[in-house]
Design an enzyme around this catalytic site. Structure first.
Site, mmCIF file in Angstrom:
data_model
loop_
_atom_site.group_PDB
_atom_site.id
_atom_site.type_symbol
_atom_site.label_atom_id
_atom_site.label_comp_id
_atom_site.label_asym_id
_atom_site.label_seq_id
_atom_site.Cartn_x
_atom_site.Cartn_y
_atom_site.Cartn_z
ATOM 1 N N GLY A 292 47.513 84.817 14.654
ATOM 2 C CA GLY A 292 47.669 86.129 14.623
ATOM 3 C C GLY A 292 47.658 87.004 13.815
ATOM 4 O O GLY A 292 48.493 87.292 14.070
ATOM 5 N N ASN B 92 45.539 89.048 12.942
ATOM 6 C CA ASN B 92 44.759 90.211 13.786
ATOM 7 C C ASN B 92 46.258 90.818 14.342
ATOM 8 O O ASN B 92 46.114 92.415 14.144
ATOM 9 C CB ASN B 92 43.925 90.371 14.100
ATOM 10 C CG ASN B 92 42.473 90.320 13.264
ATOM 11 O OD1 ASN B 92 42.566 90.908 12.626
ATOM 12 N ND2 ASN B 92 41.780 89.591 13.662
ATOM 13 N N MET C 263 40.826 81.548 22.647
ATOM 14 C CA MET C 263 39.943 80.751 22.313
ATOM 15 C C MET C 263 39.724 79.625 23.615
ATOM 16 O O MET C 263 39.246 79.111 23.667
ATOM 17 C CB MET C 263 40.624 79.405 21.174
ATOM 18 C CG MET C 263 41.116 79.724 19.986
ATOM 19 S SD MET C 263 39.575 80.444 18.901
ATOM 20 C CE MET C 263 38.171 79.146 18.680
ATOM 21 N N ARG C 264 39.897 81.097 24.339
ATOM 22 C CA ARG C 264 39.503 80.979 26.126
ATOM 23 C C ARG C 264 38.079 81.549 26.058
ATOM 24 O O ARG C 264 38.246 83.035 26.292
ATOM 25 C CB ARG C 264 40.586 81.420 26.627
ATOM 26 C CG ARG C 264 41.752 80.035 26.322
ATOM 27 C CD ARG C 264 41.570 78.682 26.591
ATOM 28 N NE ARG C 264 40.339 77.950 27.701
ATOM 29 C CZ ARG C 264 40.446 76.563 27.674
ATOM 30 N NH1 ARG C 264 40.345 76.084 26.723
ATOM 31 N NH2 ARG C 264 39.735 75.831 28.253
ATOM 32 N N HIS D 186 34.651 89.468 16.396
ATOM 33 C CA HIS D 186 33.969 88.750 16.067
ATOM 34 C C HIS D 186 33.586 88.850 14.445
ATOM 35 O O HIS D 186 32.941 89.690 13.991
ATOM 36 C CB HIS D 186 32.643 88.853 16.498
ATOM 37 C CG HIS D 186 31.974 87.256 15.933
ATOM 38 N ND1 HIS D 186 32.274 86.152 17.206
ATOM 39 C CD2 HIS D 186 30.761 86.783 15.702
ATOM 40 C CE1 HIS D 186 31.178 85.513 16.870
ATOM 41 N NE2 HIS D 186 30.685 85.616 16.072
ATOM 42 N N ASP E 267 31.850 92.376 27.733
ATOM 43 C CA ASP E 267 31.293 92.028 28.511
ATOM 44 C C ASP E 267 30.924 90.632 28.446
ATOM 45 O O ASP E 267 31.843 89.075 28.000
ATOM 46 C CB ASP E 267 29.707 92.284 28.652
ATOM 47 C CG ASP E 267 28.363 91.922 27.697
ATOM 48 O OD1 ASP E 267 29.116 91.137 27.157
ATOM 49 O OD2 ASP E 267 27.720 92.990 27.090
ATOM 50 N N GLY F 43 29.163 88.393 28.771
ATOM 51 C CA GLY F 43 27.755 87.624 27.290
ATOM 52 C C GLY F 43 28.917 87.557 26.621
ATOM 53 O O GLY F 43 30.339 87.093 25.872
ATOM 54 N N VAL F 44 28.634 85.743 25.852
ATOM 55 C CA VAL F 44 29.579 85.603 24.525
ATOM 56 C C VAL F 44 28.622 86.616 23.806
ATOM 57 O O VAL F 44 27.782 86.521 22.783
ATOM 58 C CB VAL F 44 28.609 84.471 24.029
ATOM 59 C CG1 VAL F 44 29.340 83.716 22.589
ATOM 60 C CG2 VAL F 44 28.970 83.359 25.438
ATOM 61 N N ASP F 45 30.039 87.021 22.826
ATOM 62 C CA ASP F 45 29.974 88.576 22.176
ATOM 63 C C ASP F 45 29.144 89.717 21.835
ATOM 64 O O ASP F 45 27.742 89.417 20.618
ATOM 65 C CB ASP F 45 29.514 87.768 20.668
ATOM 66 C CG ASP F 45 31.170 86.672 20.079
ATOM 67 O OD1 ASP F 45 32.400 87.376 20.518
ATOM 68 O OD2 ASP F 45 31.228 85.841 19.909
#
Lengths: 216, 216
Positions: free
Chosen positions: B18, B20, B96-97, B115, B147, B149-151
């Site tokens: 944590g 961030n 992490m999900r 990211h 969105d 998608g992944v990153d």
């Protein structure tokens, strides 16, 4: 990829205006590269690069790709001319033809390209437009060794520029080009100094020889 | 995505240490974000983020994903809790999900992620390792709207760091993290100020209201 005291014999392949060719010519003239452009090959009889060669008294040849039915035959002629000129390093400077394994294997790990993006982002065509449409906040340029993929080879140097919200393709292109003209000669000089070592796909830049201890 | 004078109600989703989250808590405390973290949700009962919430007196809940057979059911519980807390903005901070459309659509354009790479380079897992193995000279971090998608979502802010030849994953991670802690609160504050406007997949950052002419 070992260096030598004798000046690097550079062959440039260009199709367009040749601003990176000019940056290399200037760097050689000013001693920032220990080497000379000894041959420029172009597929375009109207390339601005030709004018730059004439002005700098650099030999050049036009090899019109339209005279060849196969890419490999075209590349074989390039290889022949580069070998005849005893070229140590082939530098792609806005060469608008995809080169085949014929050329890549003939000069394995001795062909450099520069691409106007921070690879691996935005390979291929119109990278500045791709960057703007993707909405990235930074882009730049990448000097890399050429392998058989499109803009996939081991990275030698990169430079970063900001992308402004007011940018269009032209303003971003110009901002990146300034960095290209800075890092491309630098990468060629590292090669001339024998400082580039390939580990897998990573390129290590060795420290300058003069900074090494005598016992090295 | 319009701003308001009332402080932003921020919901944070975290799974790990944590850091961030801490950067956001500090920025809220110091007035650099006009808002408060009013809820932290975690899937990990041992997340360091919990300790930080206790210390800062921030409400939190543990929702163990292992209690759910389907991702959508897990996300539905998160949505319920976020809605009950009247969350304006969902901030993923080392969560992490992979989140499903259930959550994404419930908070459309109101979910941010950070990211640790210069997207679109190195999406997905272990981006620092990917960057080192690819041999890039620069990496960084990217705050983006989430969105499906992944990153892949619209980019809000990015920051650049150099990659040194002596770097390992840990040293690069730390260098990038310093920038994460700087730009994530900044992006949240832009949102709080109503300054983020989506045009296609590009995010425009409007100038500060105070710098606009009266007639604007």
């Amino acid at each position: 990829m070992t260096g030598s005291a004798s000046p690097l014999r550079i062959g440039v392949l260009a199709s367009g205006e040749g601003t990176n060719l000019q940056a290399l010519l200037d760097a050689c003239d000013e001693g920032r590269i220990n080497g000379h452009v000894v041959l420029m090959l172009t597929n375009n009889p109207r390339a601005g690069a030709i004018v730059r060669c004439k002005r700098a008294d650099v030999p050049f040849a036009v090899v019109d790709h339209r005279a060849f039915s196969e890419r490999t035959a075209f590349d074989a002629v390039l290889v022949e001319k580069l070998r005849a000129a005893r070229i140590d390093l082939v530098v792609l400077a806005g060469f608008m033809r995809i080169i085949s394994p014929v050329l890549i294997n003939a000069f394995a790990q001795r062909i450099m390209n520069i691409h106007p993006s921070l690879l691996p982002a935005f390979p291929g065509k119109e990278p500045q437009r791709q960057a703007l449409e993707h909405g990235v906040r930074f882009s730049g340029c990448t000097v890399h060794f050429v392998d058989t993929g499109v803009d996939t080879g081991p990275i030698i140097l990169q430079a970063v520029v900001p992308v402004h919200e007011t940018d269009d393709v032209e303003t971003l292109k110009r901002r990146i080009q300034e960095e290209e003209h800075r890092i491309y000669p630098q990468a060629v000089q590292f090669f001339a100094q024998g400082r580039l070592v390939l580990n897998g796909r990573r390129v290590t830049i060795l420290p300058e020889a003069s900074s090494l201890p005598d016992s090295f």
